[in-house]
Structures are given as structure tokens and as C-alpha cells.
Design a protein around this motif. Structure first.
Motif, PDB file in Angstrom:
ATOM      1  N   ILE A   1      54.701  54.228  51.331  1.00  7.06           N
ATOM      2  CA  ILE A   1      55.293  55.270  50.104  1.00  7.06           C
ATOM      3  C   ILE A   1      56.386  56.118  50.843  1.00  7.06           C
ATOM      4  O   ILE A   1      57.080  56.239  50.015  1.00  7.06           O
ATOM      5  CB  ILE A   1      53.652  55.753  49.899  1.00  7.06           C
ATOM      6  CG1 ILE A   1      52.495  55.318  49.235  1.00  7.06           C
ATOM      7  CG2 ILE A   1      54.218  57.349  49.080  1.00  7.06           C
ATOM      8  CD1 ILE A   1      52.938  54.725  47.724  1.00  7.06           C
ATOM      9  N   LEU A   2      56.773  56.337  52.238  1.00  5.82           N
ATOM     10  CA  LEU A   2      57.509  56.909  52.454  1.00  5.82           C
ATOM     11  C   LEU A   2      58.221  56.498  52.223  1.00  5.82           C
ATOM     12  O   LEU A   2      59.334  57.214  51.375  1.00  5.82           O
ATOM     13  CB  LEU A   2      57.085  57.094  53.816  1.00  5.82           C
ATOM     14  CG  LEU A   2      57.856  57.984  54.991  1.00  5.82           C
ATOM     15  CD1 LEU A   2      57.374  58.949  54.291  1.00  5.82           C
ATOM     16  CD2 LEU A   2      58.231  57.280  56.225  1.00  5.82           C
ATOM     17  N   SER A   3      58.783  55.481  52.260  1.00 14.33           N
ATOM     18  CA  SER A   3      60.544  54.698  51.933  1.00 14.33           C
ATOM     19  C   SER A   3      60.279  54.928  50.963  1.00 14.33           C
ATOM     20  O   SER A   3      62.445  54.686  50.119  1.00 14.33           O
ATOM     21  CB  SER A   3      59.439  52.778  52.679  1.00 14.33           C
ATOM     22  OG  SER A   3      59.473  52.710  52.218  1.00 14.33           O
ATOM     23  N   TYR A   4      59.530  53.801  49.474  1.00  9.43           N
ATOM     24  CA  TYR A   4      59.463  54.332  47.942  1.00  9.43           C
ATOM     25  C   TYR A   4      59.724  55.866  47.811  1.00  9.43           C
ATOM     26  O   TYR A   4      61.344  55.562  46.759  1.00  9.43           O
ATOM     27  CB  TYR A   4      58.502  54.090  47.482  1.00  9.43           C
ATOM     28  CG  TYR A   4      57.980  52.491  47.511  1.00  9.43           C
ATOM     29  CD1 TYR A   4      58.484  51.391  47.730  1.00  9.43           C
ATOM     30  CD2 TYR A   4      56.892  51.570  46.379  1.00  9.43           C
ATOM     31  CE1 TYR A   4      58.169  50.016  48.217  1.00  9.43           C
ATOM     32  CE2 TYR A   4      56.248  50.636  46.069  1.00  9.43           C
ATOM     33  CZ  TYR A   4      57.369  50.003  47.468  1.00  9.43           C
ATOM     34  OH  TYR A   4      57.146  48.450  47.008  1.00  9.43           O
ATOM     35  N   SER A   5      59.760  56.416  48.365  1.00  9.43           N
ATOM     36  CA  SER A   5      59.932  57.923  47.615  1.00  9.43           C
ATOM     37  C   SER A   5      61.484  58.589  47.900  1.00  9.43           C
ATOM     38  O   SER A   5      61.298  59.119  47.276  1.00  9.43           O
ATOM     39  CB  SER A   5      59.327  59.283  48.607  1.00  9.43           C
ATOM     40  OG  SER A   5      59.586  59.872  50.258  1.00  9.43           O
ATOM     41  N   PHE A   6      62.363  57.128  48.821  1.00  9.05           N
ATOM     42  CA  PHE A   6      63.727  57.650  48.998  1.00  9.05           C
ATOM     43  C   PHE A   6      64.289  56.267  48.508  1.00  9.05           C
ATOM     44  O   PHE A   6      65.633  57.095  48.751  1.00  9.05           O
ATOM     45  CB  PHE A   6      64.053  57.694  50.800  1.00  9.05           C
ATOM     46  CG  PHE A   6      63.250  59.367  51.158  1.00  9.05           C
ATOM     47  CD1 PHE A   6      64.223  60.602  51.307  1.00  9.05           C
ATOM     48  CD2 PHE A   6      62.301  59.157  51.684  1.00  9.05           C
ATOM     49  CE1 PHE A   6      63.342  61.764  51.884  1.00  9.05           C
ATOM     50  CE2 PHE A   6      61.577  59.970  53.083  1.00  9.05           C
ATOM     51  CZ  PHE A   6      62.045  61.737  52.586  1.00  9.05           C
ATOM     52  N   LEU A   7      63.594  55.853  47.144  1.00  9.91           N
ATOM     53  CA  LEU A   7      64.800  54.976  46.996  1.00  9.91           C
ATOM     54  C   LEU A   7      64.688  55.856  45.376  1.00  9.91           C
ATOM     55  O   LEU A   7      63.841  56.471  44.909  1.00  9.91           O
ATOM     56  CB  LEU A   7      64.052  53.985  46.981  1.00  9.91           C
ATOM     57  CG  LEU A   7      64.046  52.594  48.070  1.00  9.91           C
ATOM     58  CD1 LEU A   7      62.991  52.284  48.057  1.00  9.91           C
ATOM     59  CD2 LEU A   7      65.480  52.081  48.396  1.00  9.91           C
ATOM     60  N   SER A   8      65.892  54.759  44.715  1.00 16.34           N
ATOM     61  CA  SER A   8      65.640  54.629  43.269  1.00 16.34           C
ATOM     62  C   SER A   8      64.333  54.223  42.663  1.00 16.34           C
ATOM     63  O   SER A   8      64.512  53.262  42.673  1.00 16.34           O
ATOM     64  CB  SER A   8      67.018  54.728  43.061  1.00 16.34           C
ATOM     65  OG  SER A   8      67.997  55.233  43.822  1.00 16.34           O
ATOM     66  N   ARG A   9      64.765  54.740  41.290  1.00 18.12           N
ATOM     67  CA  ARG A   9      63.388  53.745  40.560  1.00 18.12           C
ATOM     68  C   ARG A   9      64.229  52.663  39.744  1.00 18.12           C
ATOM     69  O   ARG A   9      65.745  52.400  39.423  1.00 18.12           O
ATOM     70  CB  ARG A   9      63.188  54.721  39.090  1.00 18.12           C
ATOM     71  CG  ARG A   9      62.305  54.528  37.919  1.00 18.12           C
ATOM     72  CD  ARG A   9      62.475  55.242  37.129  1.00 18.12           C
ATOM     73  NE  ARG A   9      61.387  54.422  35.700  1.00 18.12           N
ATOM     74  CZ  ARG A   9      61.498  55.167  34.556  1.00 18.12           C
ATOM     75  NH1 ARG A   9      62.304  56.317  34.834  1.00 18.12           N
ATOM     76  NH2 ARG A   9      60.797  54.787  33.397  1.00 18.12           N
ATOM     77  N   GLY A  10      63.683  51.665  39.832  1.00 14.09           N
ATOM     78  CA  GLY A  10      64.766  50.228  38.848  1.00 14.09           C
ATOM     79  C   GLY A  10      64.505  50.574  37.078  1.00 14.09           C
ATOM     80  O   GLY A  10      63.948  51.452  36.813  1.00 14.09           O
ATOM     81  N   VAL A  11      65.420  49.629  36.538  1.00 13.86           N
ATOM     82  CA  VAL A  11      65.789  49.787  35.146  1.00 13.86           C
ATOM     83  C   VAL A  11      64.242  49.911  34.448  1.00 13.86           C
ATOM     84  O   VAL A  11      63.596  50.079  33.652  1.00 13.86           O
ATOM     85  CB  VAL A  11      66.285  49.101  34.634  1.00 13.86           C
ATOM     86  CG1 VAL A  11      67.415  49.723  33.188  1.00 13.86           C
ATOM     87  CG2 VAL A  11      67.943  48.866  35.515  1.00 13.86           C
TER      88      VAL A  11
ATOM     89  N   THR B   1      68.460  57.550  48.166  1.00 15.51           N
ATOM     90  CA  THR B   1      68.251  58.987  47.254  1.00 15.51           C
ATOM     91  C   THR B   1      66.862  60.031  47.734  1.00 15.51           C
ATOM     92  O   THR B   1      66.203  59.880  48.041  1.00 15.51           O
ATOM     93  CB  THR B   1      68.385  58.672  45.559  1.00 15.51           C
ATOM     94  OG1 THR B   1      68.349  60.353  45.338  1.00 15.51           O
ATOM     95  CG2 THR B   1      67.434  58.178  45.637  1.00 15.51           C
ATOM     96  N   TRP B   2      67.692  61.336  47.883  1.00 13.78           N
ATOM     97  CA  TRP B   2      66.742  62.602  47.401  1.00 13.78           C
ATOM     98  C   TRP B   2      66.141  63.182  46.664  1.00 13.78           C
ATOM     99  O   TRP B   2      65.273  63.820  46.140  1.00 13.78           O
ATOM    100  CB  TRP B   2      67.421  63.353  48.539  1.00 13.78           C
ATOM    101  CG  TRP B   2      68.062  63.683  49.505  1.00 13.78           C
ATOM    102  CD1 TRP B   2      68.572  63.061  50.133  1.00 13.78           C
ATOM    103  CD2 TRP B   2      66.801  63.822  51.124  1.00 13.78           C
ATOM    104  NE1 TRP B   2      68.766  63.649  52.180  1.00 13.78           N
ATOM    105  CE2 TRP B   2      67.578  63.957  51.870  1.00 13.78           C
ATOM    106  CE3 TRP B   2      65.574  64.364  50.663  1.00 13.78           C
ATOM    107  CZ2 TRP B   2      67.081  64.151  53.805  1.00 13.78           C
ATOM    108  CZ3 TRP B   2      64.327  64.351  52.058  1.00 13.78           C
ATOM    109  CH2 TRP B   2      65.908  64.995  53.177  1.00 13.78           C
ATOM    110  N   GLU B   3      66.474  62.058  45.521  1.00 15.28           N
ATOM    111  CA  GLU B   3      66.409  62.734  43.957  1.00 15.28           C
ATOM    112  C   GLU B   3      65.127  63.145  43.688  1.00 15.28           C
ATOM    113  O   GLU B   3      64.649  64.085  43.589  1.00 15.28           O
ATOM    114  CB  GLU B   3      66.848  62.046  42.977  1.00 15.28           C
ATOM    115  CG  GLU B   3      67.055  62.204  42.065  1.00 15.28           C
ATOM    116  CD  GLU B   3      67.474  60.891  40.591  1.00 15.28           C
ATOM    117  OE1 GLU B   3      67.915  60.250  40.954  1.00 15.28           O
ATOM    118  OE2 GLU B   3      66.600  61.707  39.562  1.00 15.28           O
ATOM    119  N   SER B   4      63.834  62.207  44.262  1.00 15.48           N
ATOM    120  CA  SER B   4      62.754  62.441  44.119  1.00 15.48           C
ATOM    121  C   SER B   4      62.173  63.539  44.406  1.00 15.48           C
ATOM    122  O   SER B   4      61.663  64.237  43.859  1.00 15.48           O
ATOM    123  CB  SER B   4      61.706  60.895  44.460  1.00 15.48           C
ATOM    124  OG  SER B   4      61.880  60.112  43.541  1.00 15.48           O
TER     125      SER B   4
END
Lengths: 268, 275
Positions: B26-36, B45-48
Motif C-alpha cells: 500500500i505504501l509503494s502504491y500510494s507513490f505510484l501513478s494510476r494506470g489507464v 509521484t507525490w500526486e496522490s
């Protein structure tokens, strides 16, 4: 010497009646109306029509069966792991394990659910598996372990360490002392822990709904899907049955914890 | 290897596979981007986390905190007199305690559903009100904040009664006699002796109610009918309908952080572990 009198003591009694009514009347009315022949909340006459409806609904029966299988297996696993863990922590504490157990207890259910879902999805990439009964069982072990460890630990605190030392002084190995001395002393705690694990497993909706597959719909999931569409007398009848089932569990657990084999001898 | 170490092996497995690993994912997912098509993608990314500052999401957090605080306060007001009553009775004390404990053993789902049954338009309360003639059309009792608040209070009330009862039970009765001897009236003694001395129980009860209420998912979903969106519902929504796993992970982690912070503050003040 003056005695302190609780202000308005008799009013406190009246309040207590109202308090217990608030706590228990909702379930009681639910149970009463499950025997009502009318679909509406006006009493018509006594009938078992809604109970008959339950037993002719294949989805409900399958859910109940799945719930039972999942609850039994996950309870067996978490009771085994939890008892061993509680004993180990009683011998010598581990801040990491205790901290993780408490943290798992306060984690919001929905967060536990989605993080386990993410774990399963992530590992399926290599394993080529899909969500099913076993993911639900793993999830149930994950959240019920803390309950087992806490209940068994509470029992261990009443057992004197001298007991085990005496057994080993008399020639028992560590393993023999555990099996023949500690385990019998822990039986009431282990049974109470298992019953608690059974109820939390049987009742869980939030975590289960995240990690269940198409073949592993549990009773709470079927119940929830029906309740989400609004109240109905069939759900009232299921509620009454679930409550009665849990009632039997309480009585069993009371019986076992009050009948304590040689309990006083084991205390310090 | 000693017996203790062997016995801890399955617990370590639990800790690593079912506690630490999901958390790390969950921690690593929260710093990734959303897939199409949902799922996750690089880049990091920090975007979330920056999206959390959107007034919409801040509002959901605030709404959850207010409802949880309201439920905690109501539980306290309802539970304190009941705990006082149980601690002051001499007969049937065990029975009363059992009556408080009973809901622990009944299904939480069923107890929440009971209010759906009572509060709906054709439920017992509306039917009774109309039969007596107080109202002529059903009151909208369900699917609003009030219904969710009631559900939370009803669900977690026993968690407040038991710790308060435990401290009241240990209260030294001679302190109250001293207060009475020194001229305190019963009400004054209640508020200036009994309440302050039961603060550990009150604090424990508050934390036991506030934490599950803050992350509640089932109660707002069932009694709010999807109209009340709290943090728990936001998380669920991101992982199912919206399919935005990174954002859902970020919300989960912030919720976890808030819960841990509340617990940590409590433990630092009380200096003892719960249960």
C-alpha cells in the motif's frame, strides 16, 4: 461519618432501564417481527413463512455453508498460531510482535481489507491464482490472531511460572512441560479465544467482501447485499437465526469458562 | 533452537506476510501513478498525497472526524450514568454486566441492520407515529447523518461502558465519605470527585469508540445509503468503482496515521497498554 448518596439514585435506576432497553429492544423487535406473517411493520399473525423462505434460497444456504467452512478453518489456524505466540511472548516479550498485533487490532477494517486485496492481487501476478475461499481464510487468520493472543495471554497471566519450572525440575523436557502442564492449564483461555475468533470470523463483512471471489460469498455478504436494498422480513428472520446462533456460543463459552479444571491449584 | 523461538515462527510469518507485506505494498502504491485501466504504473509521484488537499477530500476527513467525535461524546454521556448505576448496585451486578457485554457477542451487521428496520419509511417508528397521529407522512429518518450517528453510538456503546465501569468499581468509597463529611453536596461530589477519578476509564472508553468510528465503513454505507461518504467509504470507492489504487492507498495510509496518532497520544498519557 456521612455516606455519599448517589444523586437521584432512583432516577439512575429508571435511566438504567431505559439504557438497557435502548441496547436490547431493537434486536428484540427484529426477532418478534420475523414471525409476523405480514410484510409490513404491523402485526398480523404468527407465521414461519420467512424462515421457510430462508431454507429455499440457494444463495443464503451457500453463504451459510461457506461462512461455516471459513470460520472453522480460520479459527483452527488462528487459535493454533495465537496460542503458540501467546506462550512465546509470555516466556519473553517481543515489542515488535506485540506492537504489530495491537496495530492490527486498531487498523480500520476497510484498510485491512484493501491492503490484503492489494497483496493478493500483487502475488497473483506470479502465481496465476485468483481470489477464493483460501484468500478469505488467510484474511480471517490475519485479523483474528490478535484476539486469540490477547485472550490466551490474559489466561497465562494467572498461571504461575513455578509450575513449569517444577515440571522441568522433575525431569520433563521443555516440550513435555508445555504439553502436559501448560496446555491443560490454558484450556479455558484457548476455548474462549477460539469462540471469539469464531464469532469475529462468522460476522465479518468488510474485510471479507474485499478479498472474496465469486465462489466464496459468505453469509454476511449475502445478508449485506439484501439489506443494502432495504429491510425485509426475510432478513429479519436471518438476523434472528444469527443472533440465536451467537447466543448458543455465549452459553457454551460461559459453561466452559466457569468449569475450570484444577484452576485454583495453578494460581500463584 | 529453544521452544520459544519455534513457537514464534508462525507468528513471524503472520507478521511478515499478512501485516508488513500488505502495508509495504500500500505504501509503494500510494507513490505510484494510476494506470489507464485502473491498477498502477510508473512513474513515482507525490500526486496522490497532494490531491488530498482538495477541499472535497478535506471535507470528507472533517466530516468523519466530526461524526466520530460526536458519536464518542454521545457514547460518553449515555454510558457514564449506566456505568455508575452498575457500579453502585449490589444485587445482580453480574447480570447487568452481561447485558452490556451481550452486544459484543451479537453480530455487528445484524445490530446495524436493526436500525435500518426501525428507521425506514414503513418501519416501526414511522408506523407507530402515524398510527398515533403525531405525523401524517413518514419522517425521513434513514439515510442521513443522524441515522449514521445513531448507528455508530449503538454499535460502540459497550466499549465506553466497560472501561468506565472498571474505574468506578475501583474507586475508594472513603474518598466520597470524606467529600460528604467536608460538606460537599452529592452533585458536587459527583462532578468534583467521581468524574475526575474515573478519567482513566473515560479516556480508554473514548479511544475505544473514536478509533473504530473514524474508520467506519459499514455503518455509513448501510444507514447512510451511499449518501454519507466518510473516509472508510472513500477508500472502498477508490479500490472498487473509481479504480484509483494510488489515491485509495494514500487515503488509507493517512487514515492509519490518524488512528495511530490518536492511540499513541492516549498511550503516552496513560502509560499503559489497552486491555
Amino acid at each position: 461519618m456521612k455516606r455519599w448518596r448517589c444523586p437521584r439514585a432512583n432516577k439512575l435506576g429508571i435511566y438504567a432501564v431505559a439504557f438497557f432497553a435502548f441496547l436490547h429492544l431493537p434486536l428484540l423487535t427484529l426477532a418478534i417481527f420475523s414471525f409476523n406473517s405480514s410484510r409490513f411493520t404491523v402485526w398480523n399473525h404468527f407465521s414461519l413463512v420467512w424462515y421457510r423462505a430462508i431454507f429455499s434460497d440457494p444463495q443464503l444456504l451457500e453463504g451459510a455453508w461457506n461462512s461455516t467452512v471459513i470460520a472453522l478453518i480460520s479459527t483452527a489456524l488462528s487459535t493454533l498460531i495465537g496460542t503458540l505466540c501467546a506462550y512465546a511472548l509470555w516466556k519473553r516479550g517481543s515489542r515488535l510482535v506485540t506492537g504489530a498485533l495491537y496495530l492490527s487490532l486498531v487498523t480500520p477494517e476497510i484498510v485491512t481489507g484493501i491492503s490484503l486485496l492489494a497483496l493478493f492481487q500483487w502475488s497473483f501476478r506470479w502465481l496465476g491464482l485468483q481470489l477464493g475461499m483460501y484468500t478469505v481464510i488467510l484474511a480471517h487468520v490475519a485479523f483474528s490472531l490478535a484476539y486469540v493472543v490477547i485472550v490466551v495471554s490474559a489466561r497465562l497471566r494467572t498461571v504461575s511460572p513455578a509450575l513449569e519450572e517444577a515440571a522441568m525440575d522433575l525431569g520433563a523436557t521443555e516440550w513435555e512441560a508445555f504439553v502436559h502442564v501448560m496446555l491443560p492449564a490454558l484450556v479455558p483461555g484457548i476455548v474462549a479465544a477460539a469462540l471469539l475468533a469464531l464469532t469475529v470470523s462468522f460476522d465479518d463483512y468488510v474485510i471479507t467482501s474485499m478479498v472474496a471471489g465469486v465462489d466464496s460469498q459468505t453469509l454476511p455478504m449475502v445478508f449485506y447485499a439484501m439489506a443494502r436494498r432495504g429491510a425485509s422480513p426475510v432478513i429479519n428472520a436471518i438476523s434472528a437465526l444469527i443472533t440465536a446462533f451467537f447466543g448458543v456460543l455465549i452459553v457454551v463459552s460461559e459453561r466452559i469458562s466457569s468449569r475450570d479444571p484444577a484452576g485454583d491449584l495453578l494460581r500463584q | 533452537m529453544k521452544l520459544r523461538s519455534w513457537f514464534l515462527v508462525p507468528a513471524w510469518f503472520w507478521l511478515a506476510a499478512l501485516f508488513a507485506a500488505p502495508f509495504a505494498i500500500i505504501l509503494s502504491y500510494s507513490f505510484l501513478s494510476r494506470g489507464v485501466y485502473g491498477g498502477i504504473e510508473l512513474p513515482w509521484t507525490w500526486e496522490s498525497y497532494t490531491r488530498l488537499f482538495d477541499p472535497l477530500y478535506l471535507g470528507i476527513f472533517l466530516h468523519s472526524a466530526i461524526l466520530a467525535a460526536g458519536a464518542t461524546l454521545l457514547c460518553l454521556l449515555l454510558a457514564f450514568p449506566a456505568a455508575l448505576f452498575i457500579s453502585r448496585t449490589r444485587r445482580h451486578k453480574y447480570l447487568y454486566l452481561q447485558l452490556v457485554m451481550l452486544p459484543f457477542w451479537t453480530s455487528f451487521l445484524v445490530r446495524t441492520y436493526a436500525w435500518l428496520f426501525l428507521l425506514r419509511d414503513t418501519g416501526l417508528i414511522n408506523t407507530a407515529l402515524q398510527a398515533v397521529g403525531i405525523t401524517h407522512s413518514p419522517l425521513p429518518l434513514l439515510y442521513n447523518n443522524g441515522a449514521v450517528l445513531l448507528g455508530l453510538v449503538y454499535g460502540y456503546l459497550p466499549f465506553m461502558v466497560l472501561p468506565i465501569y472498571a474505574t468506578l468499581e475501583r474507586l475508594d468509597p472513603t474518598l466520597l465519605e470524606a467529600a460528604a463529611d467536608l460538606g460537599a453536596r452529592p452533585w458536587a461530589a459527583l462532578f468534583r470527585v467521581v468524574v475526575p477519578l474515573s478519567r482513566p476509564g473515560i479516556a480508554a472508553g473514548c479511544i475505544l469508540v473514536f478509533i473504530p468510528c473514524l474508520g467506519a465503513y459499514l455503518t455509513p454505507d448501510l444507514l447512510g445509503g451511499g449518501r454519507i461518504v466518510l473516509v472508510g467509504n472513500l477508500v472502498q470507492n477508490q479500490f472498487t468503482t473509481s479504480r484509483d489504487w494510488p489515491f485509495g492507498s494514500a487515503v488509507s495510509l493517512v487514515l492509519m496515521a490518524l488512528v495511530t496518532l490518536a492511540l499513541w497520544r492516549y498511550l503516552r498519557r496513560q502509560g499503559e497498554i489497552l486491555v
